[in-house]
Design a protein around this motif. Structure first.
Motif, PDB file in Angstrom:
ATOM      1  N   ASP A 117       0.833  -1.211   0.000  1.00  0.00           N
ATOM      2  CA  ASP A 117       0.000   0.000   0.000  1.00  0.00           C
ATOM      3  C   ASP A 117       0.869   1.263   0.000  1.00  0.00           C
ATOM      4  OD1 ASP A 117      -2.215  -1.645   0.054  1.00  0.00           O
ATOM      5  OD2 ASP A 117      -2.637  -1.335   2.205  1.00  0.00           O
ATOM      6  N   LYS A 120       2.362   1.862  -3.392  1.00  0.00           N
ATOM      7  CA  LYS A 120       1.374   2.430  -4.317  1.00  0.00           C
ATOM      8  C   LYS A 120       1.174   3.918  -4.043  1.00  0.00           C
ATOM      9  CE  LYS A 120      -1.179  -1.859  -4.984  1.00  0.00           C
ATOM     10  NZ  LYS A 120      -2.383  -2.635  -4.605  1.00  0.00           N
ATOM     11  N   GLN A 121       1.094   4.286  -2.771  1.00  0.00           N
ATOM     12  CA  GLN A 121       0.954   5.706  -2.425  1.00  0.00           C
ATOM     13  C   GLN A 121       2.158   6.497  -2.910  1.00  0.00           C
ATOM     14  OE1 GLN A 121       0.479   5.818   1.813  1.00  0.00           O
ATOM     15  NE2 GLN A 121      -1.714   5.400   1.740  1.00  0.00           N
ATOM     16  N   SER A 123       4.190   5.740  -5.310  1.00  0.00           N
ATOM     17  CA  SER A 123       4.200   5.745  -6.773  1.00  0.00           C
ATOM     18  C   SER A 123       3.230   6.799  -7.318  1.00  0.00           C
ATOM     19  CB  SER A 123       3.829   4.363  -7.292  1.00  0.00           C
ATOM     20  OG  SER A 123       3.996   4.284  -8.677  1.00  0.00           O
ATOM     21  N   SER A 124       2.058   6.902  -6.681  1.00  0.00           N
ATOM     22  CA  SER A 124       1.070   7.874  -7.139  1.00  0.00           C
ATOM     23  C   SER A 124       1.532   9.311  -6.871  1.00  0.00           C
ATOM     24  CB  SER A 124      -0.274   7.635  -6.472  1.00  0.00           C
ATOM     25  OG  SER A 124      -0.223   7.929  -5.098  1.00  0.00           O
ATOM     26  N   LEU A 125       2.460   9.479  -5.917  1.00  0.00           N
ATOM     27  CA  LEU A 125       3.019  10.800  -5.613  1.00  0.00           C
ATOM     28  C   LEU A 125       4.275  11.072  -6.417  1.00  0.00           C
ATOM     29  CD1 LEU A 125       2.578  10.780  -1.723  1.00  0.00           C
ATOM     30  CD2 LEU A 125       1.223  12.057  -3.391  1.00  0.00           C
ATOM     31  N   GLY A 126       4.674  10.092  -7.233  1.00  0.00           N
ATOM     32  CA  GLY A 126       5.875  10.257  -8.035  1.00  0.00           C
ATOM     33  C   GLY A 126       7.148   9.910  -7.286  1.00  0.00           C
TER      34      GLY A 126
END
Length: 128
Positions: A117, A120-121, A123-126
């Motif tokens: 998790d 993923k967080q 990754s979504s923030l770059g």
């Protein structure tokens, strides 16, 4: 900066945690031979007084002296063997104790999901 060596910082940290320790200290004879062989490069030039203070502190504790590498190996081997026999130094779980593998498996699964998790967080923030 503290002006202390990594060895001294490690020593002080172990003491602060109440960890068992021992020191292997170069004998005066071996130190003199090292200085003769390597010259002034073998001498602490920046903080000789701090080294002398640290050496005095260490020598007030459990130490073994060495003249060469084989002495260091022997001192470490002997001391580790002595530590193995000390009951208060046994790890968290004795090998002879039953371990609840079900609880461990659940904890590992929970941590793996949490790790996934967080990735993923990130990754979504770059973030990598």
């Amino acid at each position: 900066m503290t002006g202390k060596s990594y060895t001294q910082l490690e020593y002080e940290y172990a003491i602060s945690l109440g960890k068992p320790f021992f020191a292997v200290v170069i004998s005066d004879e071996a130190n003199e031979a090292k200085i003769k062989e390597k010259g002034s490069d073998a001498i602490e030039k920046i903080n000789p007084h701090k080294l002398a203070e640290f050496r005095k502190e260490v020598m007030a504790k459990m130490i073994k002296f060495f003249d060469d590498n084989k002495d260091i190996k022997l001192a470490v081997h002997e001391t580790i063997s002595e530590f193995e026999r000390r009951k208060e130094l046994i790890g968290w779980v004795r090998a002879s104790e039953d371990i609840n593998t079900g609880n461990l498996a659940e904890e590992l699964a929970r941590l793996a999901k949490e790790n996934s998790d967080l990735r993923k967080q990130g990754s979504s923030l770059g973030l990598r």
